[in-house]
Enzyme design. Structure first.
Site, PDB file in Angstrom:
ATOM      1  N   GLU A 158       3.634   5.972   1.918  1.00 24.58           N
ATOM      2  CA  GLU A 158       3.303   5.284   0.777  1.00 24.58           C
ATOM      3  C   GLU A 158       1.601   5.074   0.909  1.00 24.58           C
ATOM      4  OE1 GLU A 158       6.572   2.681  -1.074  1.00 24.58           O
ATOM      5  OE2 GLU A 158       5.809   1.577   0.753  1.00 24.58           O
ATOM      6  N   GLU A 232      12.696   6.683  -1.532  1.00 23.84           N
ATOM      7  CA  GLU A 232      13.351   5.508  -1.110  1.00 23.84           C
ATOM      8  C   GLU A 232      13.887   4.755  -2.372  1.00 23.84           C
ATOM      9  OE1 GLU A 232      10.725   2.688   0.882  1.00 23.84           O
ATOM     10  OE2 GLU A 232       9.974   4.241   2.347  1.00 23.84           O
TER      11      GLU A 232
END
Length: 583
Positions: A158, A232
Site C-alpha cells: 500500500e 485485500e
C-alpha cells in the site's frame, strides 16, 4: 507446482485459466504447532491459496542478527501449505502494515534520529538490502518456478497511501529480481492510491471491503489489461483499546464476495484467520490521536482466534462453491476448550524489587528512547533525583506511550499520549526524593507518516519550567522472567508487581484467560507471552493456545501495573470475550 502466468485475459496456471481464491493467514500470529490445522481449514473452506506477510522486525531483531526458526520457520510453513495443496502469495515487505508494531519495520532503524523510512534514504536502503539478502535465499527454493507453492510476491505494501517515490519501488523490484525472485510480482493499494503505488511492468491489485464493482472499475481504468484482483478484501476489522469490538454481518460480507467473484476477479480475504498479537507485537494508529491495537487479531474472520469456523466460514464456503470446487468434507467442528475457575495467583514479585534482574540502568543527561537503548519492546524505567522539597509541577513533553509516575516509590499519577496528559502537580516530601517514570511502549504506529514512532520519553522533562537533567534509563524488555524470585503473600503488594499461580491439568486444550478484577498489564503461561490486558476493553479475555499448556502443573504469571484484586485469581474459560460490538 505449476507456474503462475499473467496474460491480457487473466491468470493462468501453466496453460490452464486460474482464479486465485486466497485468504490471509499470518504464520507469526499463530502458534507453529497449529499451522497445519489452520491450513487444512483454509482448503476446506474452498481456498486454493493462502497469503502471508513477513515481519522484518521479528526475523531481524537487530543489525547483523537474523532468525528463521521455531515460531518464525517460514520455510516450514510454506512446506505445510504445499503439503495441503495450497498455493501462497508472499508479502515480504519491507513494510507490511498489518496492525503490527511499526508496520514490521524494525525499531533499531529509528536509532538514527533523522532516518526517512520507506524512501531512498541510503541508510534505510542499506538495511533493506541486508534484510532481503538474508530472508530471500531460504525462500527462493519455495517459489513455484522451483517447484514450490509461492505463486507471486508483493512489492512493498500500500505504498500509494504513503509516498510517491518511484525510485524506491524500482529499487525493491530490482532487489527482489536480483535475489532470484522470478515469479510474478504485484503491488496492492486502495483504489484512490493505485497511480502512486504502482510500478511499470508489475501487476497492480486493489484493496477494498465493499463496492467491489466500483473498486474493480477503478483498477481496470488504471490497468486496462490483465487480471483483476482484490488483494485485500476486508471482511472484518481490528480493535483498539477503549473502543468496541468490530464485527461485520456474515451475510453482508458474503453478498459482497458473491458480487466480486461474479466479475471473474481473483480475491484474497483479509483475513481468513487473524490469530493473535502475542507478546508486545501489536501496532497502533495515530490520525491526530494515538490508539493502540488490542492483543486479539480475531478480525471477525471466517476462522476465529482459536481456529474455529464462524458463521462467515459457512457463508463464504457456499459462495465460493458457486464459482470453484469446494471439498466435500463437512465444516470442521469447534475444538474442545478448557474450563478451570478460580486459579489463585498467591505468589508475587514486586517489579521495583527486581529491577537489577530485569535490566541495567544507563546514565545520561536526558532520558534515552528505547531505540537509543537498543530495545524493541516492553518498558523503560526513568529515574532522577529532585533537588528540593515542596509543591512541584512536572511536565513530560513527549510520552510514548503511557507513563506511571512515582515519587520515592509511591504512585502519584499517570501520563498518557492517547489522553494528551503531559503534566502532574504534587508535593515533593524531601530534597533528594526519587522521581520514577515507568513508561510502556503500547505499540508503534503501523500506518502513515507516524511510523517514525520512537518510544519511551522522546523529549525533555521539566520541573517547574526548568529542564530536569541527570537521569538513568533502565530498559525492561521482559523477554524472560526467569530471574524473578516469587514469594507467597497473604495480601497482594502495592504497585507494579508480578503475580504467579499454578493450575494442574489432566489434559490440554485451547482456553481463554479471563482477567476479571485486574486493571492493566501482561500475561504469560509457562513463559509464553500471551500479550496485554486492560480493563478498559473491549477485549476481556486472552487466547491461550493448547500447545503452550502441558499435562500437570502450569504456571500463570501476570504483570499487574496497578493493583491486584483482593483475591488475586484468574479463570480459564472456554468462551472468548472480545467485548461489545456497539458503543
Amino acid at each position: 507446482m505449476p507456474v503462475l502466468r499473467i496474460d491480457d485475459e487473466g491468470f493462468r496456471l501453466g496453460d490452464t485459466p486460474f482464479r486465485i481464491i486466497s485468504g490471509g493467514l499470518h504464520y507469526f500470529r499463530v502458534h507453529p504447532a497449529q499451522w497445519a490445522d489452520r491450513l487444512r481449514k483454509a482448503r476446506l473452506m474452498g481456498l486454493n491459496t493462502v497469503e502471508t506477510y513477513v515481519p522484518w522486525n521479528l526475523h531481524q531483531p537487530g543489525p547483523g542478527r537474523f532468525r528463521m526458526d521455531h515460531d518464525l520457520d517460514l520455510p516450514r510453513f510454506l512446506g505445510l501449505a504445499a503439503a495441503e495443496g495450497l498455493h501462497v502469495l508472499l508479502r515480504p515487505g519491507p513494510y507490511i502494515c498489518a496492525e503490527w508494531d511499526g508496520g514490521g519495520l524494525p525499531s533499531w532503524l529509528l536509532a538514527e534520529p533523522d532516518i526517512r523510512l520507506r524512501t531512498t534514504d541510503a541508510r534505510y536502503l542499506a538495511a533493506v538490502d541486508d534484510y532481503f539478502g538474508r530472508v530471500l535465499p531460504p525462500l527462493v527454493p519455495h517459489l513455484a518456478t522451483n517447484g514450490g507453492p509461492v505463486l507471486a510476491v508483493q512489492v512493498e505494501n500500500e505504498y500509494g497511501a504513503y509516498g510517491a517515490d518511484a525510485a524506491y519501488l524500482g529499487h525493491l523490484v530490482d532487489t527482489l529480481r536480483g535475489h532470484g525472485v522470478d515469479v510474478p510480482l504485484f503491488t496492492s493499494d486502495q483504489p484512490a492510491d493505485l497511480a502512486r503505488g504502482g510500478v511499470p511492468g508489475v501487476l497492480a491489485t486493489a484493496n477494498f471491503g465493499s463496492g467491489p464493482a466500483a473498486g474493480l472499475a477503478t483498477l481496470r481504468g488504471h490497468q486496462p489489461d490483465g487480471p483483476l484482483m482484490c488483494a485485500e478484501f476486508w471482511i472484518g476489522w481490528f480493535d483498539h483499546w477503549g473502543g468496541r469490538h468490530m464485527a461485520r454481518d456474515a451475510a453482508d460480507a458474503a453478498g459482497r464476495l458473491d458480487e466480486l467473484l461474479a466479475t471473474g476477479a481473483s480475491v484474497n480475504f483479509y483475513m481468513f484467520h487473524g490469530g493473535t498479537n502475542f507478546g508486545f507485537t501489536n501496532g497502533a494508529n495515530d490520525a491526530h490521536t494515538y490508539h493502540s491495537t488490542v492483543t486479539s487479531y480475531d478480525y471477525d474472520a471466517p476462522l476465529d482466534e482459536a481456529g474455529d469456523p464462524t458463521e462467515k466460514f459457512t457463508a463464504f464456503r457456499e459462495v465460493i462453491a458457486k464459482y470453484a470446487p469446494v471439498p466435500a468434507d463437512p465444516v470442521p467442528a469447534r475444538a474442545a476448550k478448557l474450563s478451570v475457575p478460580g486459579v489463585e495467583l498467591r505468589r508475587s514479585a514486586p517489579l521495583f524489587g527486581h529491577l537489577d534482574a530485569l535490566g541495567t540502568a544507563v546514565a545520561s543527561d536526558r532520558p534515552l528512547t528505547m531505540e537509543r537503548l537498543g530495545q524493541a519492546f516492553g518498558f523503560v524505567l526513568y529515574e532522577t533525583v529532585l533537588p528540593s522539597a515542596g509543591p512541584a509541577l512536572v511536565e513530560v513533553r513527549d510520552v510514548r506511550d503511557r507513563a506511571q509516575v512515582f515519587l520515592d516509590g509511591q504512585p502519584v499519577g499517570v501520563l498518557s499520549r492517547e489522553g494528551r496528559e503531559s503534566a502532574l502537580a504534587f508535593t515533593v516530601p524531601r530534597p533528594g526524593a526519587v522521581l520514577s517514570l515507568l513508561v510502556e511502549n503500547q505499540g508503534r504506529v503501523n500506518y502513515g507518516p507516524g511510523i517514525h514512532d520512537r518510544k519511551g520519553i522522546a523529549g525533555p522533562v521539566l520541573l517547574d519550567g526548568a529542564e530536569l537533567t541527570g537521569w538513568t534509563s533502565r530498559p525492561l524488555p521482559l523477554t524472560s522472567l526467569d530471574a524473578l524470585t516469587f514469594t507467597a503473600t497473604t495480601a497482594p503488594p502495592v504497585g507494579p508487581a508480578f503475580h504467579r499461580g499454578t493450575v494442574d491439568l489432566g489434559e490440554v486444550a485451547d482456553t481463554f484467560l479471563a482477567m476479571d478484577g485486574w486493571t492493566k498489564g501482561n500475561a504469560w503461561v509457562n513463559g509464553f507471552h500471551l500479550g496485554r490486558y486492560w480493563s478498559r476493553g473491549p477485549q476481556r479475555t486472552l487466547y491461550v493456545p493448547a500447545p503452550v499448556l502441558r499435562p500437570g502443573p502450569n504456571d500463570i504469571t501476570l504483570l499487574e501495573l496497578h493493583a491486584a484484586p483482593h483475591t488475586p485469581a484468574v479463570t480459564l474459560t472456554p468462551t472468548p470475550d472480545l467485548g461489545p460490538t456497539e458503543d
